[in-house]
Design an enzyme around this catalytic site. Structure first.
Site, short mmCIF file in Angstrom:
data_model
loop_
_atom_site.label_atom_id
_atom_site.label_comp_id
_atom_site.label_asym_id
_atom_site.label_seq_id
_atom_site.Cartn_x
_atom_site.Cartn_y
_atom_site.Cartn_z
N LYS A 150 0.86 -1.28 0.05
CA LYS A 150 0.04 -0.01 0.04
C LYS A 150 0.82 1.21 0.09
CE LYS A 150 -2.14 2.72 3.23
NZ LYS A 150 -2.72 2.97 4.65
N ASP A 170 -6.63 0.95 0.96
CA ASP A 170 -6.52 1.04 2.24
C ASP A 170 -7.83 0.77 2.75
OD1 ASP A 170 -8.29 2.90 1.21
OD2 ASP A 170 -7.43 4.62 2.34
#
Length: 395
Positions: free
Chosen positions: A259, A277
């Site tokens: 991420k 997320d």
């Protein structure tokens, strides 16, 4: 006493003959009486001898004199093995396998060739298993997903990464610090951090206790201090003080996962990436783009719905919408611009007036998360976030 003389027998006294006869009889009778007692004892002794087996003594095999001398040498004693003669083999060797005839070899070769051909034909008939990949998305799903993204682009034309940064180093540090807290809190904390430690070399040589004190407002400050100092040392030692622009290099840095790597690649290097997320995961499942729960599987499934050129801005659009309207606990369904396209419409507040009260940030008339937002955000009516110390209830 009168003695009779007999020429054949000799002299025999008449009165002593009876005594002698009686004594002999008595002796004979005594012997007769003793005889029965001795016989059983003798019989018992003989029986015992028969019952007790004699010790086996090894005997040599007898050799008959009728056999020739060569036969005597061939005999073997019962207790001593005779050594084998020189040149003889003690054990018999297995008989060698018979060699197959040329005709049999040709037949076996034909059978083997036929079996190979049959196996090859079976493989062609049965398709091989392909590596597990995300199934091809349904055409209707692709169209609906892309339409939602276009609608979101009109609602959030100013969508951007909501972390303040001026270079890739500041972005990677800020993204690591954003775990388990809001971007607003990170943006209010990093100015002091970067003012004191502007480069990886500076942060790598920092006193951990001083860094912890600066990062305390972000939560989990000890672990985050360890991560940012560790990644700064890695940048200094392994990459010449520069943030690498490759995914495989970024994920090797302490505290950096996929991420964080995609945030850096997409916003600091302009390379497409999907940022999965918590907001992104929640919304794509509500929209039924995927039912996966693992970030890498979500990334693959959603990435298949869009061209790579859309990935970075798609992430911004979805995250912006999740923070402002499609909240986790109570979505503002009545104020959602994509409600007609949403399969989950009705999970939140559907009354328009009540839904408006749930809007956050610029949609609700509140400041955003960045202290220094892009000009496009300010032009659209966005309000900069206040410095550290000002209470904020949005997140």
């Amino acid at each position: 006493m009168v003695v009779r003389r007999d020429s054949a027998v000799g002299e025999q006294p008449t009165d002593g003959t009876k005594k002698t006869t009686k004594g002999a009889k008595r002796a004979q009778a005594k012997a007769t009486a003793d005889a029965p007692a001795k016989k059983p004892a003798q019989k018992a002794t003989a029986a015992a001898k028969k019952a007790t087996p004699a010790k086996a003594t090894p005997k040599k095999a007898t050799i008959t004199t009728s056999k020739p001398a060569s036969a005597k040498k061939a005999t073997i004693t019962a207790n001593t093995p005779t050594p084998a003669k020189k040149g003889t083999v003690a054990s018999k060797k297995p008989a060698p396998a018979k060699k197959a005839s040329p005709a049999k070899k040709a037949t076996a070769a034909k059978k083997a060739t036929a079996a190979k051909k049959a196996t090859a034909a079976a493989k062609k008939a049965t398709p091989a298993k392909l590596p597990q990949k995300a199934p091809a998305p349904d055409t209707a799903l692709v169209r609906r997903a892309r339409r939602i993204n276009r609608e979101l682009a009109e609602v959030y034309p100013y969508a951007h990464p909501e972390l303040d940064f001026e270079n890739p180093f500041q972005l990677v540090v800020a993204t690591v610090l954003s775990a388990q807290t809001t971007d607003l809190r990170v943006n209010q904390t990093t100015p002091a951090l970067f003012a004191k430690y502007p480069t990886p070399e500076d942060l790598a040589a920092a006193n951990p206790e001083e860094v912890e004190e600066i990062l305390r407002p972000t939560g989990f400050f000890r672990a985050k201090t360890k991560s940012v100092i560790g990644l700064s040392k890695a940048l200094r030692d392994d990459f010449g003080g520069e943030v690498p622009g490759r995914l495989e290099d970024l994920v090797k840095l302490p505290g950096v996962g996929r991420k964080t790597a995609f945030v850096v690649l997409g916003n600091a290097f302009g390379r497409p990436g999907i940022t999965v997320d918590t907001h992104f995961q929640r919304l794509v499942r509500r929209w039924q783009w995927t039912d996966a729960t693992e970030p890498d599987k979500i990334e693959g499934a959603v990435g298949a719905l869009f061209p790579q050129s859309d990935w970075t801005m798609l992430s911004h659009h979805v995250i912006f919408h999740g923070r402002r309207i499609c909240h986790a606990r109570k979505p503002a369904c009545g104020a959602c611009p994509i409600a007609p396209l949403c399969p989950a419409y009705g999970e939140g507040e559907t009354d328009p007036e009540k839904a408006k009260k749930l809007l956050k940030y610029e949609k609700g008339g509140f400041p955003g998360q960045r202290l220094n937002p892009p000009q496009s955000y300010l032009d659209a009516g966005g309000i900069p976030a206040p410095p550290l110390g000002t209470p904020q209830g949005t997140g």
